[in-house]
Design a protein around this motif. Structure first.
Motif, mmCIF file in Angstrom:
data_model
loop_
_atom_site.group_PDB
_atom_site.id
_atom_site.type_symbol
_atom_site.label_atom_id
_atom_site.label_comp_id
_atom_site.label_asym_id
_atom_site.label_seq_id
_atom_site.Cartn_x
_atom_site.Cartn_y
_atom_site.Cartn_z
ATOM 1 N N MET A 1 -6.831 5.660 7.728
ATOM 2 C CA MET A 1 -5.567 4.965 7.846
ATOM 3 C C MET A 1 -5.547 3.743 6.918
ATOM 4 O O MET A 1 -4.572 3.502 6.233
ATOM 5 C CB MET A 1 -5.351 4.540 9.290
ATOM 6 N N ARG A 2 -6.650 2.995 6.923
ATOM 7 C CA ARG A 2 -6.708 1.794 6.082
ATOM 8 C C ARG A 2 -6.567 2.157 4.614
ATOM 9 O O ARG A 2 -5.820 1.515 3.882
ATOM 10 C CB ARG A 2 -8.021 1.058 6.285
ATOM 11 N N THR A 4 -5.157 4.737 3.292
ATOM 12 C CA THR A 4 -3.796 5.193 3.021
ATOM 13 C C THR A 4 -2.843 4.018 2.837
ATOM 14 O O THR A 4 -2.011 4.022 1.923
ATOM 15 C CB THR A 4 -3.294 6.093 4.168
ATOM 16 N N LEU A 5 -2.972 3.006 3.675
ATOM 17 C CA LEU A 5 -2.101 1.836 3.557
ATOM 18 C C LEU A 5 -2.362 1.057 2.274
ATOM 19 O O LEU A 5 -1.420 0.659 1.575
ATOM 20 C CB LEU A 5 -2.280 0.921 4.775
ATOM 21 N N VAL A 6 -3.637 0.856 1.944
ATOM 22 C CA VAL A 6 -3.970 0.152 0.705
ATOM 23 C C VAL A 6 -3.463 0.944 -0.494
ATOM 24 O O VAL A 6 -2.847 0.387 -1.411
ATOM 25 C CB VAL A 6 -5.490 -0.100 0.603
ATOM 26 N N SER A 8 -1.027 3.028 -0.606
ATOM 27 C CA SER A 8 0.438 2.957 -0.640
ATOM 28 C C SER A 8 0.913 1.673 -1.301
ATOM 29 O O SER A 8 1.833 1.695 -2.124
ATOM 30 C CB SER A 8 1.006 3.031 0.777
ATOM 31 N N HIS A 9 0.300 0.563 -0.945
ATOM 32 C CA HIS A 9 0.678 -0.708 -1.559
ATOM 33 C C HIS A 9 0.415 -0.696 -3.062
ATOM 34 O O HIS A 9 1.261 -1.098 -3.867
ATOM 35 C CB HIS A 9 -0.097 -1.873 -0.924
ATOM 36 N N ALA A 40 -1.130 -8.663 2.143
ATOM 37 C CA ALA A 40 -0.821 -7.328 2.667
ATOM 38 C C ALA A 40 -2.045 -6.421 2.611
ATOM 39 O O ALA A 40 -2.327 -5.685 3.568
ATOM 40 C CB ALA A 40 0.328 -6.707 1.874
ATOM 41 N N ILE A 41 -2.787 -6.473 1.516
ATOM 42 C CA ILE A 41 -3.983 -5.645 1.383
ATOM 43 C C ILE A 41 -5.032 -6.072 2.411
ATOM 44 O O ILE A 41 -5.661 -5.232 3.058
ATOM 45 C CB ILE A 41 -4.563 -5.730 -0.050
ATOM 46 N N ASP A 44 -4.021 -4.724 5.727
ATOM 47 C CA ASP A 44 -4.299 -3.290 5.792
ATOM 48 C C ASP A 44 -5.771 -3.037 6.084
ATOM 49 O O ASP A 44 -6.117 -2.182 6.902
ATOM 50 C CB ASP A 44 -3.950 -2.599 4.464
ATOM 51 N N LEU A 47 -6.923 -3.655 9.690
ATOM 52 C CA LEU A 47 -6.263 -2.845 10.719
ATOM 53 C C LEU A 47 -7.267 -2.436 11.788
ATOM 54 O O LEU A 47 -8.307 -1.893 11.487
ATOM 55 C CB LEU A 47 -5.652 -1.595 10.081
#
Length: 65
Positions: A1-2, A4-6, A8-9, A40-41, A44, A47
Motif C-alpha cells: 500500500m505504501r 502504491t501511494l508513493v 502515485s505521487h 505527502a511522501i 505515505d 501509513l
C-alpha cells in the motif's frame, strides 16, 4: 500500500510536470518541488505507523468519516 501511494505521487508529478507541462509544477525548480512533495511522501511511508503520542485510533472511533 505504501509503495502504491508513493508511486502515485511521483508518477502523477512526472505526468503533470514533465509530459503535460502544467504550470506551476512544470516551472518549479527541483528543490521547491521536493519541498512541496516531501510531506505527502513522508505521510505515505508512515501509513499504519502509530501516532507520536502512542495512541492508535480504532476504526470504530472514526464513526464512518
Amino acid at each position: 500500500m505504501r509503495l502504491t501511494l508513493v508511486a502515485s505521487h511521483l508518477l502523477g508529478t512526472v505526468v503533470i510536470r514533465g509530459l503535460m507541462g502544467v504550470e506551476p509544477p512544470a516551472g518549479l525548480d527541483a528543490e521547491r518541488l521536493v519541498e512541496l512533495l516531501e510531506p505527502a511522501i513522508r505521510a505515505d511511508l508512515a501509513l499504519g505507523a502509530p501516532p507520536k503520542d502512542g495512541h492508535r485510533a480504532r476504526p470504530e472511533d472514526d464513526h464512518g468519516r
